[in-house]
Design a protein around this motif. Structure first.
Motif, PDB file in Angstrom:
ATOM      1  N   ILE A  95      50.129 -22.069  71.353  1.00  0.00           N
ATOM      2  CA  ILE A  95      49.752 -20.729  70.877  1.00  0.00           C
ATOM      3  C   ILE A  95      48.238 -20.643  70.748  1.00  0.00           C
TER       4      ILE A  95
ATOM      5  N   ASN B 286      50.076 -14.094  62.767  1.00  0.00           N
ATOM      6  CA  ASN B 286      49.463 -14.673  63.960  1.00  0.00           C
ATOM      7  C   ASN B 286      48.838 -16.020  63.643  1.00  0.00           C
TER       8      ASN B 286
ATOM      9  N   ALA C 186      47.213 -15.059  68.480  1.00  0.00           N
ATOM     10  CA  ALA C 186      48.462 -14.693  69.142  1.00  0.00           C
ATOM     11  C   ALA C 186      49.580 -14.505  68.121  1.00  0.00           C
TER      12      ALA C 186
ATOM     13  N   PRO D 139      50.028 -16.597  74.836  1.00  0.00           N
ATOM     14  CA  PRO D 139      48.642 -16.121  74.839  1.00  0.00           C
ATOM     15  C   PRO D 139      48.461 -14.964  73.853  1.00  0.00           C
ATOM     16  N   ALA D 140      47.225 -14.708  73.443  1.00  0.00           N
ATOM     17  CA  ALA D 140      46.932 -13.567  72.573  1.00  0.00           C
ATOM     18  C   ALA D 140      47.299 -12.276  73.286  1.00  0.00           C
TER      19      ALA D 140
END
Length: 409
Positions: free
Chosen positions: A104, A61, A108, A88-89
């Motif tokens: 990002i 991530n 995410a 998005p996360a």
């Protein structure tokens, strides 16, 4: 400079007596652990190793708000790339195509094909475009792995996250929660029967007759034990009648794991604990420690027994030196006292054949000032102190400016 000499052979060393206490309590480790929720596990000792059921993080991530990129697209000093759909996360992104950069968010999932993240402040323009707009962004050269948190970089699946005996504080419980573990096996609390003795003491709040004093030990020691995670059954004050004390101890032999008394363990004529336990396998001895020299140890009606002296400071120091460290070592709770080195703000003298424990106030500049004298009745000095000052066996004099070990209270 410190002056040193040899310990007298007639008294037991603190470390040896503590080892004896440990051996006496070690069988309690065989008790079946109990499993409790993370909320109820705070302050407990972990009873089994915990292996990570998943990796942390569980997926690669982004470490920053920025653009997920293929580093090869930026190899020649940077490039202008087409902006792909934002990530998005919590979303599962599409594969990142060559020649594109995806906005990002921190945390995410890094899309398949991407191998680096460019922080938003390094982009031109240095802001995210509106979703759905067909734009490009200028990004600098970025090496592989930049601002990427790789799967398992914190802890890989199957690795030991916490070992048995770990004290479970906020940080440890946070790890367990991050691993998705809702409950853990912990050592059962040690249940202690605490009995204070003495015809000369009365309970706080009662009328104080001439020649009597208020009992500080029951409150002081019970509070210290509860702070240390013990389950305390306090009986209040027992009289100096040996038969009464023996009956009291027998009546609770099925209710507790350990018996602790205060007072009645010296060599005087009216030492009720010594008299009441004359037929039990209990040894009364002197430990090379000040305060807290007179001690009792053994078994009473099949239960581990510790007899602490009756002066308030002596009984608390006995707990801190002889019982609390053993509980931390065996059961992971309480957390060990923080040990520091501090500089004396004054000279001191100590009986060279004893490990002396003085009370003190540690200041932010690393100096320790002694609080009160050597006497074991100075409860006001104890209340003001924030540290225990250790002067080991063989040290008769320490000068201002010399270092000592202190345990933070």
């Amino acid at each position: 400079m410190a002056q040193h000499s040899h310990q007298h052979a007639s008294a037991a060393a603190v470390v040896d007596h503590r080892a004896r206490v440990r051996a006496m309590l070690e069988p309690l480790l065989r008790r079946q652990p109990e499993t409790v929720s993370l909320t109820d596990a705070l302050g407990r000792g972990l009873a089994e190793d915990v292996q990570a059921p998943l990796s942390l993080p569980p997926f690669a991530n982004s470490q920053m708000d920025g653009f997920a990129v293929r580093s090869a697209d930026l190899a020649d000093g940077g490039a202008e790339l087409e902006v792909a759909a934002p990530i998005p996360a919590g979303a599962m992104p599409a594969r990142l195509l060559a020649g594109t950069a995806a906005p990002i968010m921190t945390g995410a999932v890094l899309p398949e094909g991407a191998d680096a993240v460019v922080p938003i402040e390094r982009a031109t323009p240095d802001s995210f475009p509106a979703p759905g707009s067909a734009v490009t962004v200028r990004l600098p050269a970025t090496p592989v792995g930049m601002y990427v948190r790789h799967a398992g970089s914190d802890i890989p699946e199957g690795a030991t996250g916490l070992v048995s005996g770990t004290f479970l504080g906020a940080r440890q419980l946070g790890l367990l929660a991050a691993l998705g573990i809702p409950s853990v096996p912990v050592h059962r609390r040690v249940r202690v029967l605490l009995v204070t003795t003495g015809d000369e003491v009365v309970a706080p709040g009662d009328i104080l007759p001439p020649g009597k004093i208020y009992d500080a030990n029951a409150t002081l020691l019970a509070a210290a034990m509860r702070e240390a995670g013990l389950d305390v059954l306090s009986t209040g004050i027992s009289s100096d009648n040996p038969e009464h004390l023996a009956h009291l101890l027998r009546s609770h032999q099925d209710d507790v794991d350990l018996v602790v008394t205060t007072g009645g363990v010296s060599k005087g004529a009216y030492e009720v604990v010594r008299q009441a336990l004359a037929d039990e396998p209990v040894e009364f001895l002197h430990v090379a420690m000040q305060p807290g020299g007179p001690q009792g140890v053994g078994t009473v009606y099949g239960l581990p027994f510790l007899g602490f002296p009756g002066n308030p400071v002596s009984c608390l120091i006995s707990f801190e030196m002889l019982l609390r460290p053993v509980l931390a070592d065996l059961f992971g709770s309480p957390q060990p006292r923080t040990s520091l080195r501090a500089t004396l703000s004054e000279d001191l003298v100590s009986p060279d054949a004893k490990h002396q424990i003085r009370r003190g106030i540690l200041s932010s500049d690393g100096t320790i000032a002694l609080e009160g004298g050597q006497e074991s009745h100075l409860v006001s000095a104890l209340a003001r102190s924030n540290a225990l000052v250790h002067i080991p066996v063989g040290t008769a004099v320490l000068r201002r400016g010399e270092e000592v070990e202190v345990w933070m209270l």
